[in-house]
Motif scaffolding. Structure first.
Motif, PDB file in Angstrom:
ATOM      1  N   ILE A 232       0.818  -1.174   0.016  1.00 59.77           N
ATOM      2  CA  ILE A 232      -0.091  -0.220  -0.054  1.00 59.77           C
ATOM      3  C   ILE A 232       0.805   1.304   0.050  1.00 59.77           C
ATOM      4  O   ILE A 232       0.501   2.335  -0.529  1.00 59.77           O
ATOM      5  CB  ILE A 232      -1.029   0.067   1.106  1.00 59.77           C
ATOM      6  N   ASP A 233       1.851   1.203   0.650  1.00 60.25           N
ATOM      7  CA  ASP A 233       2.764   2.401   0.792  1.00 60.25           C
ATOM      8  C   ASP A 233       3.251   3.035  -0.582  1.00 60.25           C
ATOM      9  O   ASP A 233       2.983   4.396  -0.873  1.00 60.25           O
ATOM     10  CB  ASP A 233       4.258   2.282   1.603  1.00 60.25           C
ATOM     11  N   PRO A 234       3.452   2.227  -1.705  1.00 59.34           N
ATOM     12  CA  PRO A 234       3.712   2.865  -3.010  1.00 59.34           C
ATOM     13  C   PRO A 234       2.457   3.495  -3.532  1.00 59.34           C
ATOM     14  O   PRO A 234       2.333   4.587  -4.209  1.00 59.34           O
ATOM     15  CB  PRO A 234       4.304   1.711  -3.927  1.00 59.34           C
ATOM     16  N   ILE A 235       1.384   2.833  -3.396  1.00 57.92           N
ATOM     17  CA  ILE A 235       0.043   3.254  -3.806  1.00 57.92           C
ATOM     18  C   ILE A 235      -0.362   4.636  -3.315  1.00 57.92           C
ATOM     19  O   ILE A 235      -0.807   5.520  -3.656  1.00 57.92           O
ATOM     20  CB  ILE A 235      -0.989   2.297  -3.461  1.00 57.92           C
ATOM     21  N   ARG A 236      -0.129   4.517  -1.707  1.00 61.15           N
ATOM     22  CA  ARG A 236      -0.339   5.847  -0.888  1.00 61.15           C
ATOM     23  C   ARG A 236       0.417   7.052  -1.555  1.00 61.15           C
ATOM     24  O   ARG A 236       0.219   8.238  -1.777  1.00 61.15           O
ATOM     25  CB  ARG A 236      -0.113   5.647   0.468  1.00 61.15           C
ATOM     26  N   GLY A 237       1.847   6.735  -1.836  1.00 64.57           N
ATOM     27  CA  GLY A 237       2.675   7.699  -2.321  1.00 64.57           C
ATOM     28  C   GLY A 237       2.497   8.069  -3.788  1.00 64.57           C
ATOM     29  O   GLY A 237       2.302   9.446  -4.049  1.00 64.57           O
ATOM     30  N   ALA A 238       1.684   7.219  -4.559  1.00 67.42           N
ATOM     31  CA  ALA A 238       1.138   7.532  -5.862  1.00 67.42           C
ATOM     32  C   ALA A 238      -0.130   8.612  -5.603  1.00 67.42           C
ATOM     33  O   ALA A 238      -0.199   9.489  -6.435  1.00 67.42           O
ATOM     34  CB  ALA A 238       0.677   6.504  -6.754  1.00 67.42           C
ATOM     35  N   ALA A 239      -0.898   8.287  -4.605  1.00 68.23           N
ATOM     36  CA  ALA A 239      -2.015   9.192  -4.085  1.00 68.23           C
ATOM     37  C   ALA A 239      -1.496  10.672  -3.938  1.00 68.23           C
ATOM     38  O   ALA A 239      -2.057  11.676  -4.335  1.00 68.23           O
ATOM     39  CB  ALA A 239      -2.829   8.433  -3.122  1.00 68.23           C
ATOM     40  N   VAL A 240      -0.439  10.487  -2.951  1.00 66.23           N
ATOM     41  CA  VAL A 240      -0.013  11.917  -2.639  1.00 66.23           C
ATOM     42  C   VAL A 240       0.504  12.555  -3.659  1.00 66.23           C
ATOM     43  O   VAL A 240       0.355  13.725  -3.869  1.00 66.23           O
ATOM     44  CB  VAL A 240       0.833  11.641  -1.254  1.00 66.23           C
ATOM     45  N   THR A 241       1.228  12.020  -4.500  1.00 66.44           N
ATOM     46  CA  THR A 241       1.938  12.411  -5.715  1.00 66.44           C
ATOM     47  C   THR A 241       0.894  12.985  -6.676  1.00 66.44           C
ATOM     48  O   THR A 241       1.113  14.133  -7.219  1.00 66.44           O
ATOM     49  CB  THR A 241       2.719  11.759  -6.190  1.00 66.44           C
ATOM     50  N   SER A 242      -0.174  12.383  -6.810  1.00 61.64           N
ATOM     51  CA  SER A 242      -1.338  12.841  -7.647  1.00 61.64           C
ATOM     52  C   SER A 242      -1.987  14.130  -7.192  1.00 61.64           C
ATOM     53  O   SER A 242      -2.204  14.854  -8.030  1.00 61.64           O
ATOM     54  CB  SER A 242      -2.124  11.675  -7.935  1.00 61.64           C
ATOM     55  N   ARG A 243      -2.353  13.958  -5.973  1.00 57.83           N
ATOM     56  CA  ARG A 243      -2.719  15.246  -5.302  1.00 57.83           C
ATOM     57  C   ARG A 243      -1.878  16.648  -5.314  1.00 57.83           C
ATOM     58  O   ARG A 243      -2.415  17.610  -5.594  1.00 57.83           O
ATOM     59  CB  ARG A 243      -3.161  14.859  -3.899  1.00 57.83           C
ATOM     60  N   ARG A 244      -0.678  16.407  -5.182  1.00 60.77           N
ATOM     61  CA  ARG A 244       0.276  17.422  -5.146  1.00 60.77           C
ATOM     62  C   ARG A 244       0.279  17.946  -6.888  1.00 60.77           C
ATOM     63  O   ARG A 244       0.102  19.142  -7.044  1.00 60.77           O
ATOM     64  CB  ARG A 244       1.568  17.041  -4.714  1.00 60.77           C
ATOM     65  N   ILE A 245       0.379  16.995  -7.661  1.00 63.98           N
ATOM     66  CA  ILE A 245       0.139  17.404  -9.254  1.00 63.98           C
ATOM     67  C   ILE A 245      -1.085  18.053  -9.618  1.00 63.98           C
ATOM     68  O   ILE A 245      -0.993  19.175 -10.271  1.00 63.98           O
ATOM     69  CB  ILE A 245       0.393  16.115  -9.983  1.00 63.98           C
ATOM     70  N   ALA A 246      -2.246  17.551  -9.035  1.00 61.46           N
ATOM     71  CA  ALA A 246      -3.384  18.194  -9.098  1.00 61.46           C
ATOM     72  C   ALA A 246      -3.550  19.593  -8.629  1.00 61.46           C
ATOM     73  O   ALA A 246      -4.041  20.348  -9.021  1.00 61.46           O
ATOM     74  CB  ALA A 246      -4.647  17.252  -8.666  1.00 61.46           C
ATOM     75  N   ALA A 247      -2.689  19.707  -7.500  1.00 62.74           N
ATOM     76  CA  ALA A 247      -2.687  21.092  -6.752  1.00 62.74           C
ATOM     77  C   ALA A 247      -1.803  22.026  -7.362  1.00 62.74           C
ATOM     78  O   ALA A 247      -1.691  23.163  -7.098  1.00 62.74           O
ATOM     79  CB  ALA A 247      -2.188  20.928  -5.266  1.00 62.74           C
ATOM     80  N   GLY A 248      -1.144  21.569  -8.775  1.00 59.99           N
ATOM     81  CA  GLY A 248      -0.279  22.603  -9.455  1.00 59.99           C
ATOM     82  C   GLY A 248       1.271  22.209  -9.260  1.00 59.99           C
ATOM     83  O   GLY A 248       1.953  23.006  -9.950  1.00 59.99           O
ATOM     84  N   ASP A 249       1.801  21.231  -8.410  1.00 61.89           N
ATOM     85  CA  ASP A 249       3.124  21.008  -7.936  1.00 61.89           C
ATOM     86  C   ASP A 249       3.525  20.018  -9.142  1.00 61.89           C
ATOM     87  O   ASP A 249       3.479  18.871  -8.843  1.00 61.89           O
ATOM     88  CB  ASP A 249       3.462  20.656  -6.737  1.00 61.89           C
ATOM     89  N   LEU A 250       3.566  20.504 -10.409  1.00 60.97           N
ATOM     90  CA  LEU A 250       4.179  19.373 -11.469  1.00 60.97           C
ATOM     91  C   LEU A 250       5.397  19.106 -11.317  1.00 60.97           C
ATOM     92  O   LEU A 250       5.899  18.019 -12.189  1.00 60.97           O
ATOM     93  CB  LEU A 250       3.897  20.265 -12.711  1.00 60.97           C
ATOM     94  N   SER A 251       6.515  19.207 -10.467  1.00 63.26           N
ATOM     95  CA  SER A 251       7.705  18.995 -10.556  1.00 63.26           C
ATOM     96  C   SER A 251       7.701  17.677  -9.363  1.00 63.26           C
ATOM     97  O   SER A 251       8.813  16.762  -9.497  1.00 63.26           O
ATOM     98  CB  SER A 251       8.787  19.993  -9.745  1.00 63.26           C
ATOM     99  N   VAL A 252       6.927  17.130  -8.730  1.00 66.01           N
ATOM    100  CA  VAL A 252       6.885  16.167  -7.906  1.00 66.01           C
ATOM    101  C   VAL A 252       7.016  14.698  -8.510  1.00 66.01           C
ATOM    102  O   VAL A 252       6.320  14.716  -9.659  1.00 66.01           O
ATOM    103  CB  VAL A 252       5.731  16.301  -6.660  1.00 66.01           C
ATOM    104  N   ARG A 253       7.582  13.841  -7.980  1.00 71.71           N
ATOM    105  CA  ARG A 253       7.736  12.319  -8.602  1.00 71.71           C
ATOM    106  C   ARG A 253       7.782  11.455  -7.586  1.00 71.71           C
ATOM    107  O   ARG A 253       8.110  11.465  -6.167  1.00 71.71           O
ATOM    108  CB  ARG A 253       9.188  12.504  -9.485  1.00 71.71           C
ATOM    109  N   MET A 254       7.374  10.108  -8.107  1.00 71.01           N
ATOM    110  CA  MET A 254       7.300   9.092  -7.334  1.00 71.01           C
ATOM    111  C   MET A 254       8.678   8.386  -7.076  1.00 71.01           C
ATOM    112  O   MET A 254       9.439   8.294  -8.283  1.00 71.01           O
ATOM    113  CB  MET A 254       6.394   7.866  -7.640  1.00 71.01           C
ATOM    114  N   PRO A 255       9.194   7.922  -6.190  1.00 70.18           N
ATOM    115  CA  PRO A 255      10.389   7.081  -6.011  1.00 70.18           C
ATOM    116  C   PRO A 255      10.287   5.920  -6.738  1.00 70.18           C
ATOM    117  O   PRO A 255       9.480   5.260  -6.586  1.00 70.18           O
ATOM    118  CB  PRO A 255      10.720   6.866  -4.442  1.00 70.18           C
ATOM    119  N   GLU A 256      11.197   5.358  -7.590  1.00 67.62           N
ATOM    120  CA  GLU A 256      11.583   4.395  -8.184  1.00 67.62           C
ATOM    121  C   GLU A 256      12.513   3.299  -7.648  1.00 67.62           C
ATOM    122  O   GLU A 256      13.709   3.811  -7.649  1.00 67.62           O
ATOM    123  CB  GLU A 256      12.178   4.724  -9.848  1.00 67.62           C
TER     124      GLU A 256
END
Length: 540
Positions: A232-256
């Motif tokens: 779940i942690d990566p999925i939760r990270g994806a959700a947080v990242t998508s929310r930040r992108i939706a809020a306008g922070d287009l520079s955020v990325r998920m760890p690989e």
């Protein structure tokens, strides 16, 4: 005298269901662990109960077999003793009977022994008296006695509860058979077998099984929690990242990390984010170029338009000196020049809204007075089209902080739209207010629109009937600019329209900043159910 009181706090057993429901709705990890634990616990309970029932059945059957075997041996041993004797007097028969009872007790290793002379036999003077047992009294059923009496040589058993020394009861069985005493006849033989040790063994196994099941459930819960959290942690990270992108922070990325499916998801998500960022940057740049182009073109056209306007005014003022054909041409030139000037002004205004560079110049304004002035300025146009303008103002006479120029423009655009589509019928301008909002509506009884068309009236340059030309020289941006003006004030414009029944445009402005939903003081249409109007936030 001070007043004291206590603040009611709900106990934890009343609060936890609400917290559990909230966690169930908001946490995928909680739902996964809870469902897996519930199913695992159910499976463990089913398997455990099956094992316990099987063990209990086998344990009882084995003890029952031992009891039947011991009873059979004791009966045969006692019968052999009785058959080997030739006692005939009362004393000898009594002694032989006592020896047989002792033989049964010794052979079966049980002290719970009872003997009853079978009824309906010939009377005998030497027949020993019945041997009773305190433990067996009251537990031998009439059905069991009847079976022994009617079937000589048979063996029967019955599950019973046997009293113990502690005053309680233990599970057990009574095994019944019969023996024949010389010179006395048949006797019913009952031997009680106590299964307390088997019950203790079963209880111990149940306790161990329960403890083991509880430990297994806890271990499963811990394992499931760790595994689910790892997933779940990566999925939760994806959700947080998508929310930040939706809020306008287009520079955020998920760890690989790694090469598994989650790492593939992270790489795909990051590639999508990069593509989205590049596309948004491209669109933003294109939008800025478009806004700059519109603004620059509008400004550049001002100079030649001014020259054309001056030359056109000169010709228009002297049109009486020209032939009829030239006179009509001059009038058309003058009208189209005015419309071109209005279009440039609207383009500049809409470009300011697109660039978010609009600033309101608010001042206390009486909307009733403002609407009256707008109606007066539109009176000649309404008369020309055969429409009668009427102002109805039961409320709204208090001043409101608005930009009067923009609100006047909204009212004029709405009235002009009603005149153009009102088919020469009366037009009613209504103003009212309540504690939350002030509203202005413009109603005509003209051609109306279908619902799908009413949803597009605020689109730029849109017309419900493309084949129908604008009769009052509109630019096609009036309603779009009116909506932008309303939103800039934190308000909105709603529309109701039906073909053949006319249209209603309602402007609603909040009386206080920060209101999101207000009840408009004016109805929108005949089917208005009084629902609150959702207003945009004060960030426009």
């Amino acid at each position: 005298m001070p007043i004291t009181g206590s603040i009611g706090v709900q106990p934890w057993w009343r609060r936890w269901p609400h917290r559990a429901r909230a966690a169930w709705r908001s946490s995928l990890q909680f739902r996964t662990v809870a469902i897996t634990l519930a199913l695992s616990t159910l499976a463990i309970l089913v398997i455990g109960l099956s094992i316990i029932l099987s063990v209990a059945s086998n344990l009882f059957q084995s003890r029952l077999d031992l009891a039947l075997d011991a009873s059979n041996r004791a009966t045969l041993s006692a019968q052999n003793l009785l058959d080997s004797s030739n006692a005939s007097d009362r004393a000898a028969v009594q002694a032989l009977f006592a020896s047989a009872v002792d033989r049964v007790t010794a052979t079966s290793a049980r002290s719970e022994v009872a003997l009853f002379r079978v009824p309906d036999q010939s009377p005998s003077q030497v027949a020993p008296t019945d041997r009773r047992s305190r433990v067996l009294d009251g537990v031998i059923s009439p059905e069991l006695r009847q079976s022994v009496q009617e079937n000589p040589g048979g063996q029967y058993w019955q599950s019973v509860s046997l009293g113990n020394d502690a005053g309680g009861t233990d599970p057990g069985v009574v095994v019944a058979s019969d023996i024949t005493v010389p010179a006395a006849g048949r006797y019913e033989l009952y031997i009680g077998f106590n299964f307390a040790d088997a019950q203790a063994t079963l209880a111990f196994m149940q306790l161990i099984g329960g403890i083991g099941a509880a430990l297994l459930v806890l271990l499963l819960g811990a394992i499931i929690f760790l595994v689910v959290r790892w997933v779940i942690d990566p999925i939760r990270g994806a959700a947080v990242t998508s929310r930040r992108i939706a809020a306008g922070d287009l520079s955020v990325r998920m760890p690989e990390k790694g090469d598994d499916e989650l790492a593939t998801l992270a790489r795909s998500f990051n590639a999508m984010a990069e593509s989205l960022q590049a596309r948004i940057r491209e669109l933003a740049e294109l939008s800025r170029m478009q806004q700059r182009f519109v603004s620059d073109v509008s400004h550049e056209l001002r100079t030649p338009l001014t020259t054309m306007r001056l030359a056109g005014d000169v010709l228009f003022n002297r049109r009486e000196e020209f032939p009829d054909t030239t006179q009509r041409t001059v009038e058309l030139l003058h009208g189209q020049t005015e419309r071109f000037e209005m279009l440039l002004g609207d383009l500049l205004e809409i470009s300011r809204y697109d660039a978010r560079s609009v600033r309101l110049e608010t001042e206390p304004t009486n909307l009733v007075t403002l609407a009256g002035d707008a109606i007066e300025s539109m009176h000649a146009l309404a008369t020309e089209h055969g429409s009668q303008l009427q102002l109805v103002a039961p409320g709204g006479h208090l001043d409101v902080e608005v930009d009067p120029r923009r609100i006047r423009r909204i009212v004029q655009n709405l009235i002009g739209n009603a005149i153009e589509h009102g088919e020469g019928r009366p037009i009613v301008v209504a103003i009212d207010s309540n504690e939350e909002a002030v509203a202005l509506s413009v109603r005509d009884e003209g051609i109306g629109m279908a619902e799908e068309d009413a949803g597009r009236v605020f689109d730029r340059f849109w017309r419900a009937d493309p084949s129908r030309s604008r009769t009052i020289g509109g630019t096609g941006l009036g309603l779009a600019i009116s909506l932008e003006d309303a939103v800039a004030h934190g308000g909105t414009i709603d529309v109701w329209s039906r073909p053949g029944s006319g249209s209603v445009f309602r402007l609603t402005l909040p009386r206080r900043a920060g209101l999101v939903e207000v009840a408009s003081p004016l109805p929108l249409g005949p089917d208005d159910d009084g629902r609150p109007v959702r207003l945009p936030k004060e960030d426009a």
